[in-house]
Design a protein around this motif. Structure first.
Motif, short mmCIF file in Angstrom:
data_model
loop_
_atom_site.label_atom_id
_atom_site.label_comp_id
_atom_site.label_asym_id
_atom_site.label_seq_id
_atom_site.Cartn_x
_atom_site.Cartn_y
_atom_site.Cartn_z
N LEU A 83 0.82 -1.21 0.00
CA LEU A 83 0.00 0.00 0.00
C LEU A 83 0.85 1.26 0.00
CD1 LEU A 83 -2.98 -0.70 2.47
CD2 LEU A 83 -3.14 -0.25 0.02
N VAL A 84 1.96 1.24 0.74
CA VAL A 84 2.75 2.47 0.93
C VAL A 84 4.03 2.49 0.09
CG1 VAL A 84 1.84 2.70 3.27
CG2 VAL A 84 4.03 1.54 2.93
N SER A 85 4.29 1.43 -0.67
CA SER A 85 5.55 1.34 -1.41
C SER A 85 5.74 2.44 -2.43
CB SER A 85 5.65 -0.02 -2.10
OG SER A 85 6.66 -0.02 -3.09
N ASP A 86 4.75 2.63 -3.30
CA ASP A 86 4.82 3.65 -4.35
C ASP A 86 6.13 3.57 -5.13
OD1 ASP A 86 3.77 5.73 -5.83
OD2 ASP A 86 4.60 7.28 -4.54
N GLY A 87 6.52 2.34 -5.48
CA GLY A 87 7.74 2.14 -6.27
C GLY A 87 9.00 1.97 -5.46
N GLY A 88 8.92 2.21 -4.17
CA GLY A 88 10.10 2.05 -3.31
C GLY A 88 10.11 0.69 -2.63
#
Length: 345
Positions: free
Chosen positions: A335-340
């Protein structure tokens, strides 16, 4: 295989939540379990009473706490929404009952940690059916063999989207489809691959994308979110020393290939039985148990496992709260990765 009426020793159980899912899947599976249906509980007490008459259950309640105080129960089955699971599970555990709960067990990973704190010596199993289904168990068996394992990589293709603002989902304690149904493929991947060390979520168009899972054992997995509005197919692949697939949760295939000399081999049917594909799938022309959805999808297996753990006096491994916590941490990391890359302790 035994039926409910054939078991000498049975558990007295209550069921909380008599809605559509429980009526279609959970209650029918009880026919094959060592249980005695003792009490039903639902906010709609009239529904609980009507369903109780069908199953010869004499006690109906609209309050779980009242049911625990009034009935002599060994265990409870929770079939409500994930928002309500943690509170109801902790209440049942505090009453000294064993708990089976539908997936997902909570909305937040921290809520699973609270459930663990209340568990003590009680058996708790979460109904991640795809971790229990026969196709998954067959893949695990095959990968334990030298001819097929060890696992080096795995992938999933599943109709699914992920919310664009994952941090808001967590802060507002929302339960999107990424939680309610995304936990199905995630639980299968973690059951086969083991603990996940890191998660990276790459978003695509229409809230689809690819969730990359770096497993602690060195294997790398991809969960491909198919954002199509049509539910088409579901596919899983695993590779080590061979290539194994699960199609639509039913067909398990070992792809063995054929002896090949490039530009020379002219037949795909070499002699003998040691090449080509080996497939296991239901023979659905026969109306026997192994072809029914309650068995092919894992409902029976997860619930029977829960009962057997109680009767045998052992703690569960598959579907345990620790396993559920691992699934929830992967869910939140995506949910919080956003590509990271998000490390998971």
């Amino acid at each position: 295989m035994s039926y409910q009426r054939e078991f000498e020793k049975r558990l007295n159980i209550g069921v909380v939540g008599i809605g559509s899912h429980a009526y279609r899947n959970i209650l029918p599976a009880m026919h094959y379990l060592p249980v005695r249906l003792t009490a039903f509980c639902d906010l709609d007490r009239e529904l609980a009473e009507r369903t109780g008459k069908e199953y010869a259950v004499r006690s109906s309640f609209s309050s779980a706490s009242q049911m625990y105080e009034s009935e002599d129960l060994d265990a409870v089955f929770l079939c409500v929404s994930p928002e309500k699971h943690p509170e109801l599970a902790c209440e049942a555990l505090d009453a000294g009952l064993h708990v089976w709960t539908e997936k997902p067990p909570a909305v937040l990973a921290s809520e699973v940690e609270t459930m663990i704190a209340h568990r003590r010596d009680r058996v708790v199993v979460v109904g991640y059916k795809k971790a229990f289904m026969p196709a998954t168990r067959k893949v695990i068996e095959l990968l334990a063999m030298d001819d097929h394992g060890p696992l080096k990589g795995l992938s999933a293709e599943y109709p699914m989207t992920i919310p664009s603002d994952g941090r808001s989902v967590i802060e507002k304690r929302q339960a999107p489809n990424w939680l309610k149904n995304g936990c199905h493929p995630l639980s299968l991947l973690l059951e086969v691959g083991g603990p996940v060390a890191a998660v990276t979520m790459h978003r695509g168009v229409d809230d689809g994308g690819v969730c990359v899972l770096d497993f602690a054992n060195g294997a790398v997995g991809t969960f491909n979110l198919l954002s199509s509005r049509r539910r088409s197919s579901e596919r899983y692949a695993f590779w080590g020393n061979s290539h194994i697939t699960i199609d639509n949760g039913l067909r398990v295939t070992v792809h063995r290939g054929i002896p090949l000399e490039y530009a020379r081999t002219t037949e795909y049917t070499p002699p003998g039985m040691d090449t080509g594909k080996v497939t296991w799938e239901p023979v659905d022309t026969v109306a026997t148990l192994e072809n029914k959805a309650l068995f092919t999808q894992g409902f029976y297996h997860e619930m029977r496992y829960f009962c057997d753990c109680i009767l045998d006096g052992r703690l569960p491994e598959t579907g345990s709260l620790e396993f559920a916590l691992s699934v929830m941490r992967v869910y939140e990391a995506a949910l919080v990765s956003d590509g990271g890359r998000i490390e998971i302790n």
